[in-house]
Motif scaffolding. Structure first.
Motif, PDB file in Angstrom:
ATOM      1  N   LEU A  46       7.735   3.385  -1.337  1.00 39.53           N
ATOM      2  CA  LEU A  46       7.163   2.265  -0.588  1.00 39.53           C
ATOM      3  C   LEU A  46       7.250   0.949  -1.351  1.00 39.53           C
ATOM      4  CD1 LEU A  46       4.033   3.942   1.029  1.00 39.53           C
ATOM      5  CD2 LEU A  46       6.195   3.358   2.109  1.00 39.53           C
ATOM      6  N   GLU A  47       7.150   1.017  -2.656  1.00 39.26           N
ATOM      7  CA  GLU A  47       7.225  -0.228  -3.419  1.00 39.26           C
ATOM      8  C   GLU A  47       8.599  -0.875  -3.248  1.00 39.26           C
ATOM      9  OE1 GLU A  47       6.837  -1.686  -7.997  1.00 39.26           O
ATOM     10  OE2 GLU A  47       5.380  -0.227  -7.272  1.00 39.26           O
ATOM     11  N   LEU A  83      -4.639  -5.533   7.442  1.00 38.70           N
ATOM     12  CA  LEU A  83      -3.264  -5.699   6.958  1.00 38.70           C
ATOM     13  C   LEU A  83      -2.383  -4.551   7.439  1.00 38.70           C
ATOM     14  CD1 LEU A  83      -3.978  -6.835   3.292  1.00 38.70           C
ATOM     15  CD2 LEU A  83      -3.228  -8.267   5.202  1.00 38.70           C
ATOM     16  N   ALA A  84      -2.921  -3.347   7.403  1.00 40.75           N
ATOM     17  CA  ALA A  84      -2.159  -2.183   7.870  1.00 40.75           C
ATOM     18  C   ALA A  84      -1.821  -2.326   9.353  1.00 40.75           C
ATOM     19  CB  ALA A  84      -2.940  -0.899   7.606  1.00 40.75           C
ATOM     20  N   ILE A 111       0.715   0.674   1.790  1.00 43.03           N
ATOM     21  CA  ILE A 111       1.347  -0.627   1.537  1.00 43.03           C
ATOM     22  C   ILE A 111       0.282  -1.713   1.469  1.00 43.03           C
ATOM     23  CG2 ILE A 111       2.826  -2.419   2.543  1.00 43.03           C
ATOM     24  CD1 ILE A 111       4.639  -0.118   3.548  1.00 43.03           C
ATOM     25  N   ALA A 112      -0.664  -1.692   2.402  1.00 42.43           N
ATOM     26  CA  ALA A 112      -1.731  -2.697   2.399  1.00 42.43           C
ATOM     27  C   ALA A 112      -2.521  -2.632   1.094  1.00 42.43           C
ATOM     28  CB  ALA A 112      -2.651  -2.490   3.605  1.00 42.43           C
ATOM     29  N   LEU A 119       1.810  -5.795  -6.845  1.00 44.59           N
ATOM     30  CA  LEU A 119       2.924  -4.987  -7.333  1.00 44.59           C
ATOM     31  C   LEU A 119       3.201  -5.341  -8.785  1.00 44.59           C
ATOM     32  CD1 LEU A 119       5.442  -5.232  -4.355  1.00 44.59           C
ATOM     33  CD2 LEU A 119       3.851  -3.398  -4.857  1.00 44.59           C
ATOM     34  N   ALA A 120       3.574  -4.341  -9.539  1.00 44.26           N
ATOM     35  CA  ALA A 120       3.958  -4.596 -10.930  1.00 44.26           C
ATOM     36  C   ALA A 120       5.263  -5.387 -10.927  1.00 44.26           C
ATOM     37  CB  ALA A 120       4.127  -3.283 -11.673  1.00 44.26           C
TER      38      ALA A 120
END
Length: 121
Positions: A46-47, A83-84, A111-112, A119-120
């Protein structure tokens, strides 16, 4: 008093490995017709999806572009569930498309949460 089994009824040590071998060969032969356990669904990275697909509109670093920024500071105060829903249903009248059908509810929630956390790099 017990009578020992006659030699004809006693299994020889050589017969046991032969029987085991026969069972193993039978299982191997039937393997293709026996039902198999369901394979686990491949986990989508997902990232990577967020970086590539969301990043195409929201900027590759998610700092904004055609769409608004998706950094934690920009999403502060927005519930993850909302957000989702936006991820799944899009925003009519804007370039934000619906992802329902491509993502399930659980993936959209992950994801939300990922976006709210950041995110890194």
């Amino acid at each position: 008093m017990r009578t020992p089994p006659s030699p004809s009824r006693r299994s020889s040590p050589a017969a046991v490995p032969g029987a085991v071998l026969a069972i193993v060969l039978a299982v191997l032969a039937l393997g293709p017709v026996l039902p198999r356990a369901a394979e686990p669904r491949a986990v989508r990275p997902l990232e990577d999806l967020v970086r590539q697909d969301c990043g195409s509109c929201h900027g590759l670093t998610l700092k904004g572009g055609l769409g608004p920024p998706l950094l934690p500071a920009a999403l502060d105060g927005k519930p993850a569930e909302a957000l989702a829903e936006v991820i799944l249903d899009g925003i009519p009248g804007t370039p934000m498309p619906p992802w329902r059908g491509l993502l399930d509810d659980g993936e959209a929630r992950r994801i939300a949460a990922m976006l709210k956390k950041g995110l890194a790099p």
